[in-house]
Design an enzyme around this catalytic site. Structure first.
Site, PDB file in Angstrom:
ATOM      1  N   HIS A  64       0.871  -1.195   0.000  1.00 47.38           N
ATOM      2  CA  HIS A  64       0.000   0.000   0.000  1.00 47.38           C
ATOM      3  C   HIS A  64       0.896   1.230   0.000  1.00 47.38           C
ATOM      4  O   HIS A  64       2.105   1.141   0.207  1.00 47.38           O
ATOM      5  CB  HIS A  64      -0.957  -0.028   1.188  1.00 47.38           C
ATOM      6  CG  HIS A  64      -0.289   0.075   2.521  1.00 47.38           C
ATOM      7  ND1 HIS A  64       0.550  -0.898   3.010  1.00 47.38           N
ATOM      8  CD2 HIS A  64      -0.321   1.045   3.479  1.00 47.38           C
ATOM      9  CE1 HIS A  64       0.988  -0.544   4.207  1.00 47.38           C
ATOM     10  NE2 HIS A  64       0.487   0.639   4.512  1.00 47.38           N
ATOM     11  N   HIS A  66       1.432   3.882   1.912  1.00 45.13           N
ATOM     12  CA  HIS A  66       1.940   4.632   3.056  1.00 45.13           C
ATOM     13  C   HIS A  66       3.458   4.693   2.906  1.00 45.13           C
ATOM     14  O   HIS A  66       4.094   3.692   2.551  1.00 45.13           O
ATOM     15  CB  HIS A  66       1.570   3.953   4.382  1.00 45.13           C
ATOM     16  CG  HIS A  66       0.181   4.286   4.857  1.00 45.13           C
ATOM     17  ND1 HIS A  66      -0.547   3.450   5.681  1.00 45.13           N
ATOM     18  CD2 HIS A  66      -0.599   5.377   4.626  1.00 45.13           C
ATOM     19  CE1 HIS A  66      -1.735   4.019   5.930  1.00 45.13           C
ATOM     20  NE2 HIS A  66      -1.784   5.176   5.299  1.00 45.13           N
ATOM     21  N   ASP A  68       6.092   4.598   4.642  1.00 48.03           N
ATOM     22  CA  ASP A  68       7.057   3.659   5.242  1.00 48.03           C
ATOM     23  C   ASP A  68       7.240   2.399   4.398  1.00 48.03           C
ATOM     24  O   ASP A  68       8.195   1.648   4.595  1.00 48.03           O
ATOM     25  CB  ASP A  68       6.664   3.284   6.690  1.00 48.03           C
ATOM     26  CG  ASP A  68       5.228   2.794   6.839  1.00 48.03           C
ATOM     27  OD1 ASP A  68       4.344   3.344   6.174  1.00 48.03           O
ATOM     28  OD2 ASP A  68       5.000   1.845   7.626  1.00 48.03           O
ATOM     29  N   HIS A  69       6.364   2.198   3.403  1.00 48.85           N
ATOM     30  CA  HIS A  69       6.429   0.967   2.602  1.00 48.85           C
ATOM     31  C   HIS A  69       7.043   1.171   1.213  1.00 48.85           C
ATOM     32  O   HIS A  69       7.226   0.209   0.491  1.00 48.85           O
ATOM     33  CB  HIS A  69       5.036   0.343   2.476  1.00 48.85           C
ATOM     34  CG  HIS A  69       4.518  -0.133   3.800  1.00 48.85           C
ATOM     35  ND1 HIS A  69       4.495  -1.446   4.177  1.00 48.85           N
ATOM     36  CD2 HIS A  69       4.069   0.572   4.869  1.00 48.85           C
ATOM     37  CE1 HIS A  69       4.033  -1.551   5.412  1.00 48.85           C
ATOM     38  NE2 HIS A  69       3.767  -0.331   5.855  1.00 48.85           N
ATOM     39  N   HIS A 141      -7.029  -1.962   5.735  1.00 49.09           N
ATOM     40  CA  HIS A 141      -6.101  -0.952   6.245  1.00 49.09           C
ATOM     41  C   HIS A 141      -6.621   0.469   6.030  1.00 49.09           C
ATOM     42  O   HIS A 141      -5.853   1.430   6.038  1.00 49.09           O
ATOM     43  CB  HIS A 141      -4.732  -1.153   5.588  1.00 49.09           C
ATOM     44  CG  HIS A 141      -3.608  -0.412   6.261  1.00 49.09           C
ATOM     45  ND1 HIS A 141      -3.432  -0.406   7.632  1.00 49.09           N
ATOM     46  CD2 HIS A 141      -2.612   0.374   5.758  1.00 49.09           C
ATOM     47  CE1 HIS A 141      -2.376   0.347   7.926  1.00 49.09           C
ATOM     48  NE2 HIS A 141      -1.872   0.828   6.806  1.00 49.09           N
ATOM     49  N   ASP A 215       0.289  -4.066   6.100  1.00 52.78           N
ATOM     50  CA  ASP A 215      -0.425  -3.450   7.230  1.00 52.78           C
ATOM     51  C   ASP A 215      -1.908  -3.789   7.136  1.00 52.78           C
ATOM     52  O   ASP A 215      -2.535  -3.584   6.094  1.00 52.78           O
ATOM     53  CB  ASP A 215      -0.288  -1.924   7.177  1.00 52.78           C
ATOM     54  CG  ASP A 215       1.128  -1.449   7.443  1.00 52.78           C
ATOM     55  OD1 ASP A 215       2.025  -2.304   7.550  1.00 52.78           O
ATOM     56  OD2 ASP A 215       1.322  -0.222   7.519  1.00 52.78           O
ATOM     57  N   HIS A 274       6.280  -5.274  11.637  1.00 53.39           N
ATOM     58  CA  HIS A 274       5.672  -3.944  11.746  1.00 53.39           C
ATOM     59  C   HIS A 274       5.408  -3.592  13.219  1.00 53.39           C
ATOM     60  O   HIS A 274       4.398  -3.013  13.572  1.00 53.39           O
ATOM     61  CB  HIS A 274       4.375  -3.874  10.921  1.00 53.39           C
ATOM     62  CG  HIS A 274       4.037  -2.485  10.445  1.00 53.39           C
ATOM     63  ND1 HIS A 274       3.273  -1.622  11.187  1.00 53.39           N
ATOM     64  CD2 HIS A 274       4.359  -1.824   9.313  1.00 53.39           C
ATOM     65  CE1 HIS A 274       3.124  -0.482  10.521  1.00 53.39           C
ATOM     66  NE2 HIS A 274       3.789  -0.572   9.373  1.00 53.39           N
TER      67      HIS A 274
HETATM   68 ZN   LIG Z   1       3.288   0.659   7.712  1.00 55.37          ZN
HETATM   69 ZN   LIG Z   2       0.109   1.521   6.466  1.00 59.87          ZN
END
Ligand SMILES: [Zn+2]
Ligand SMILES: [Zn+2]
Length: 312
Positions: A64, A66, A68-69, A141, A215, A274
């Site tokens: 996804h 976000h 951080d990914h 999510h 996530d 995570h």
């Molecule tokens: Zn994340």
């Molecule tokens: Zn996320």
């Protein structure tokens, strides 16, 4: 090939915020000659160097959008280009993957020496590789988000050596041909007969399966068959039980919920990732998950590698 190695490198095991010990999410899977990345958080390329994985990545699967990914993709493709890569790179992901690839081209000032393609995946869409399939499944999510299941093709059944000899097959190369599923001919002029592989092979045996949720809240509600019977279920475990309300609010899972999912989905081993930066010691996660799941529970450190064996 049925005997390929299957290795999972945990290059980033943090939640949204990195810590000195944990990088943002990035999992590298090696199967035979293939190298695949699942998420690519900030700093992923240095983790690849530390793990000595090289940069010969065949494809990147993003769960996804976000940050951080995916923030690590920018630096990684730049390095690939410096290293002279010419092979195309495919980035798979949910809705917005095309926008991401367009942004990537702009940020790198169109200077990359190899083509990058974005391919959008949706619930139950799949990508075929040599000997295995990667299937996407929708997770919960609060935005378009996918988990991925890597599932190997079934392996041929066990070879019945004694049975083959009893049928008159001479030990040697003909054994190998039968094991590969070929029908062979034995005997001499005037007395030839065929031996079919099903006469000397047992029932096909399942290949290995890795499921990565990305996530999500606990996945057992909607994931169904595609997430069932994983040798390795790698599940969001951002919080412990004290923060169950927060987990629900922010569309993440607790370690206990991950344990519940592993149990319902008949996973063989549960891997918790995570983990929120608020936990300096994640032992509570292990015991929370262990109350719901009787199999092994692992919280990998960054750079840990897990080899996935066959079930038999
Ligand atoms: Zn994340
Ligand atoms: Zn996320």
């Amino acid at each position: 090939m049925s005997g390929e190695t299957l290795q999972v490198y945990f290059l980033g095991t943090a939640g949204a915020l990195p810590t000195p010990q944990r990088n943002p999410p990035c999992i590298l899977i090696r199967r035979g000659p293939d190298t695949l990345l699942f998420d690519c958080g900030e700093g992923a390329q240095q983790q690849m160097m530390r793990a000595r994985c090289g940069f010969l990545v065949n494809a990147i699967f993003v769960t996804h959008w976000h940050a951080d990914h995916f923030l690590g993709i920018f630096g990684l493709v730049q390095t690939m280009s410096f290293n002279g890569r010419t092979e195309p790179l495919t980035i798979y992901g949910p809705e917005w993957v095309q926008e991401f690839v367009t942004t990537l081209r702009h940020v790198t000032r169109f200077n990359l020496k190899f083509p990058i393609e974005g391919v959008e995946l949706t619930d139950r869409s799949w990508v075929r590789f040599d000997g295995y399939t990667i299937t996407a499944f929708a997770v919960s999510h609060g935005m378009p988000a996918l988990g991925y299941a890597l599932e190997e093709d079934p392996r041929p059944g066990r070879f019945n050596r004694e049975g083959a000899i009893a049928l008159g097959v001479p030990a040697g190369p003909l054994f190998g041909r039968l094991q590969r599923g070929e029908t062979i001919t034995i005997g001499t002029e005037g007395a030839r007969r065929e031996v079919r592989p099903e006469e000397v092979l047992g029932t096909p045996r399942p290949g290995r399966k890795i499921v990565y949720t990305g996530d999500t809240r606990a996945i057992h509600a909607g994931a169904g068959e595609i997430a069932r019977n994983a040798d390795l279920l790698i599940h969001d475990a951002t919080y412990d039980e004290c923060e169950a309300a927060r987990a629900a609010e922010f569309y993440h899972a607790t370690a206990a919920q991950a344990g519940e999912a592993a149990s319902v989905l008949s996973a063989r081993t549960l891997v918790l990732v995570h983990v929120s930066s608020r936990y300096t010691d994640a032992q509570a996660h292990i015991s929370d998950a262990g109350k719901r799941f009787s199999g092994p529970v692992i919280i990998p450190n960054d750079l840990d590698m897990v080899e996935v064996p066959f079930r038999d």
